[in-house]
Design an enzyme around this catalytic site. Structure first.
Site, PDB file in Angstrom:
ATOM      1  N   GLU A 130       1.030  -1.124   0.101  1.00 23.90           N
ATOM      2  CA  GLU A 130      -0.095  -0.020  -0.025  1.00 23.90           C
ATOM      3  C   GLU A 130       0.795   1.080   0.069  1.00 23.90           C
ATOM      4  OE1 GLU A 130      -2.769  -0.091   3.326  1.00 23.90           O
ATOM      5  OE2 GLU A 130      -3.530  -2.123   2.500  1.00 23.90           O
ATOM      6  N   GLY A 134       4.710  -1.758   2.949  1.00 22.47           N
ATOM      7  CA  GLY A 134       5.399  -2.395   1.993  1.00 22.47           C
ATOM      8  C   GLY A 134       5.716  -3.882   2.616  1.00 22.47           C
ATOM      9  N   GLY A 339      31.125  -0.776 -20.560  1.00 21.31           N
ATOM     10  CA  GLY A 339      31.386   0.762 -20.558  1.00 21.31           C
ATOM     11  C   GLY A 339      30.308   1.488 -20.973  1.00 21.31           C
ATOM     12  N   GLU A 363       9.202  -8.809  -2.497  1.00 20.60           N
ATOM     13  CA  GLU A 363       8.695  -9.933  -1.837  1.00 20.60           C
ATOM     14  C   GLU A 363       9.746 -10.133  -0.583  1.00 20.60           C
ATOM     15  OE1 GLU A 363       6.384 -10.169  -3.358  1.00 20.60           O
ATOM     16  OE2 GLU A 363       6.748 -11.117  -5.290  1.00 20.60           O
ATOM     17  N   GLY A 364       9.696  -9.093   0.112  1.00 21.33           N
ATOM     18  CA  GLY A 364      10.770  -8.872   1.408  1.00 21.33           C
ATOM     19  C   GLY A 364      11.886  -8.455   0.866  1.00 21.33           C
TER      20      GLY A 364
END
Lengths: 382, 82
Positions: A130, A134, A339, A363-364
């Protein structure tokens, strides 16, 4: 095991790593940079993925799946991640919701949703994050109240992968006693989708903000148990998502390695090919080593899932942490090897670099992962 | 339910929380040990070890408070052997 010679890429079913690699090399990898620039995976590819049986092959055959084991599923997701992290992200969230329906759904819920999810007739998205929450799931503000024998849902979900396209949302919301999981069809009145553009990475993964305003749901919207075990729906679903992200991170390392090996074999500096320079060799050797190590960690987590072992949850944390940090490190080195070319849109490594950063967050976050892994170490060792 | 079932469950919980002194009748929720991750591990352990599937309507907190109640749950869900 299929062989490349046996595969007709336009018609193949993805059943293992070999057929996944052929599918990805034909239909995904050549176009991944274009998807990235356009900011969306095209509908045509989604249809090809449906034809190839890619969406939920791990579901049992009676649910319309192929009964694929999770080690093989991980290999398939790695190959897709090698080609394009945005596409792999769509698979990840669809996998999470499909698994949750199969694992936690009532017979009626499974009958309604699993075959359509398996075929790809219904595409799904996972709605947890939200604007104000998180990795801290306990901070979510989206809520449901019991009303008229069903539920009324209110709140806003953000950073929802496949939110722009999904037909079905798995929404986590605060109930009177815990956090519950709710199946919400996109066409339910009160659901509003707002695309989110110009993200750093996984730019083509159809990310959206999804709002729910007085959304009336039936009693069958609740997925899984209520009460103390409701959190297990979230834990289990995130575990599988973390597994898929770990496999995708291995795919990023492999893609970086393949891009760098090709570049270093034709680019010269001072009369020498890059591949003959010791400092470049050191970078390539680290990519090779970490790709193999990450792949083994992922495979072990998958093996434990297939065996139903509780230790798979921690094994998956470790695999995701190692693979995502290695992906970010090697994608950065891949840009370095290329480069100025690596900073341009003419080579894939800039996309890999941006996508890899996302893997350390979703996901964490890596910080949450390290706290969790350290907590386990404290219990087991200290 | 057999002491062996209780012992296996207690061994699993103690292995996760070796600093705790837990017996078969102690409420592991009251002791503050259970979070959603451990709850998931606990359910997976019971299903794997005793070869059962725990249906949603049995996933109630009272079934998981103690080794005793978990062993009773296993007993209810284990098919009778002849």
């Amino acid at each position: 095991m299929t062989t490349l010679a046996e595969i007709a890429p336009d018609t193949l079913q993805v059943t293992d790593r070999t057929s996944a690699r052929a599918f990805v090399d034909t239909h995904i990898a050549p176009y991944a940079d274009a998807y990235d620039r356009q900011g969306r995976v095209p509908e045509e590819l989604l249809e090809r993925m449906t034809a190839a049986g890619l969406w939920a092959p791990f579901l049992p055959r009676e649910a319309g799946g192929a009964g694929m084991d999770l080690v093989t599923l991980g290999e398939v997701h790695e190959e897709v991640g090698r080609g394009c992290s945005s596409v792999r992200s769509l698979l990840t969230v669809h996998t999470m919701v499909s698994w949750a329906v199969q694992r936690w759904g009532s017979p009626a819920q499974r009958e309604r949703w699993a075959p359509a999810l398996s075929r790809g007739d219904v595409l799904a998205a996972f709605c947890l994050s939200e604007p104000g929450a998180g990795s801290d799931a306990s901070g979510i503000a989206t809520n449901v109240v019991a009303r008229n024998g069903g539920w009324t849902l209110n709140g806003v979900k953000k950073w929802i992968t496949n939110g722009q396209r999904a037909d079905l949302f798995l929404v986590f919301a605060r109930t009177a006693t815990s956090i519950g999981a709710f199946l919400v069809p996109r066409n339910t009145p009160g659901v509003e989708v707002t695309p989110i553009e110009d993200m750093l990475g996984t730019r083509a993964s159809l990310i959206a903000e999804v709002s729910f305003r007085d959304v009336a749901l039936g009693p069958d919207a609740l997925l899984g148990p209520s009460g103390f075990t409701a959190g297990m729906v979230l834990t289990g679903t995130l575990d599988l998502g973390r597994y898929s992200v770990a496999t995708g991170s291995v795919g990023i390392i492999q893609a970086a390695l393949e891009a760098c090996a090709a570049y270093a074999s034709r680019r010269t500096v001072g009369g020498s090919l890059l591949k003959d320079l010791p400092l470049i060799q050191a970078k390539l050797s680290d990519m090779v080593t970490d790709a193999r190590a990450a792949r083994l960690l992922v495979a072990e987590a998958g093996r434990l899932k297939d065996a139903g072992e509780a230790s798979t949850i921690m094994a998956t944390w470790v695999a995701k942490y190692f693979a995502s940090t290695a992906a970010a490190r090697h994608a950065s080195e891949a840009v370095q090897i290329h480069g100025a070319n690596g900073c341009s849109p003419d080579y894939p490594v800039a996309r890999l670099y941006r996508d890899a950063k996302v893997m350390e967050i979703i996901e964490g976050s890596n910080e949450i992962q390290r706290i969790t892994i350290a907590g386990q170490a404290e219990r087991e060792i200290i | 339910m057999s002491d062996n079932t209780k012992d296996q469950i207690l061994d699993f919980v103690r292995a996760r929380y070796p600093q705790a002194d837990i017996d078969e009748s102690q409420d592991i929720f009251a002791l503050g040990f259970v979070n959603s991750l451990f709850a998931m591990e606990l359910v997976m352990f019971i299903e794997k070890t005793f070869d059962i599937t725990i249906p949603n309507d049995e996933l109630k907190i009272d079934n998981f408070r103690t080794a005793n109640t978990m062993a009773e749950l296993v007993g209810r869900l284990t098919p009778a052997r002849v």
